[in-house]
Design an enzyme around this catalytic site. Sequence first.
Site, PDB file in Angstrom:
ATOM      1  N   ASP A   1       2.280   5.902   0.234  1.00  0.00           N
ATOM      2  CA  ASP A   1       0.935   5.459  -0.134  1.00  0.00           C
ATOM      3  C   ASP A   1       1.010   4.929  -1.557  1.00  0.00           C
ATOM      4  OD1 ASP A   1      -0.291   6.191   2.279  1.00  0.00           O
ATOM      5  OD2 ASP A   1      -0.566   8.243   1.604  1.00  0.00           O
TER       6      ASP A   1
ATOM      7  N   ASP B   1      -3.236   2.118   6.499  1.00  0.00           N
ATOM      8  CA  ASP B   1      -4.497   2.858   6.493  1.00  0.00           C
ATOM      9  C   ASP B   1      -5.694   1.908   6.508  1.00  0.00           C
ATOM     10  OD1 ASP B   1      -2.967   5.184   6.322  1.00  0.00           O
ATOM     11  OD2 ASP B   1      -3.094   5.248   4.139  1.00  0.00           O
TER      12      ASP B   1
END
Length: 170
Positions: A124, A142
């Site tokens: 991330d 995401d």
Amino acid sequence: MVSNIKRFILFIFLFAVVDQITKLFVIYYFEIDVDRLNSTILFPINEYLNLYVIWNKGFAFGLFQNDINLVNNIYMILILIVIIILCIYAIQINRKAYYFSFSLIIGGAIGNLIDRFSYNAVLDFIDLHYNNFHWYVFNIADITITAGCILTIILELFFKEKENQNEIDK
């Protein structure tokens, strides 16, 4: 002309590849050692956006960080089941808008699944914030999963009712 199913598969592939390209860019740009998943790098872009490189070893939003093997196994099985169900459902209803929304979800899921398989964690790196309020750090996969879910909900709420009304009127 490309059929709906071919376009569906193409979009899935496209979204997964874009996610992986952005993650590889971050890995190579910041020279991240993928054998050591404890890299945390903060790189400010502007007053609302940082590149904040972290490895999510847990589940959604970083839950269950300590049970990495259990989480990875459960996660990979669940994602494969969801991918299969969404593919079957999309092909069954055979509508372009659903193909697109499900390809967003599936492509993102595959992108994160590739990370899970390759690194035992998901990379991330996007940190949106306003002053001291920071959202969870996320990645392109995401974003596509969230956009696909929102689009699917909109289709179900607003367009499914129209279809049902048209069938009643016939």
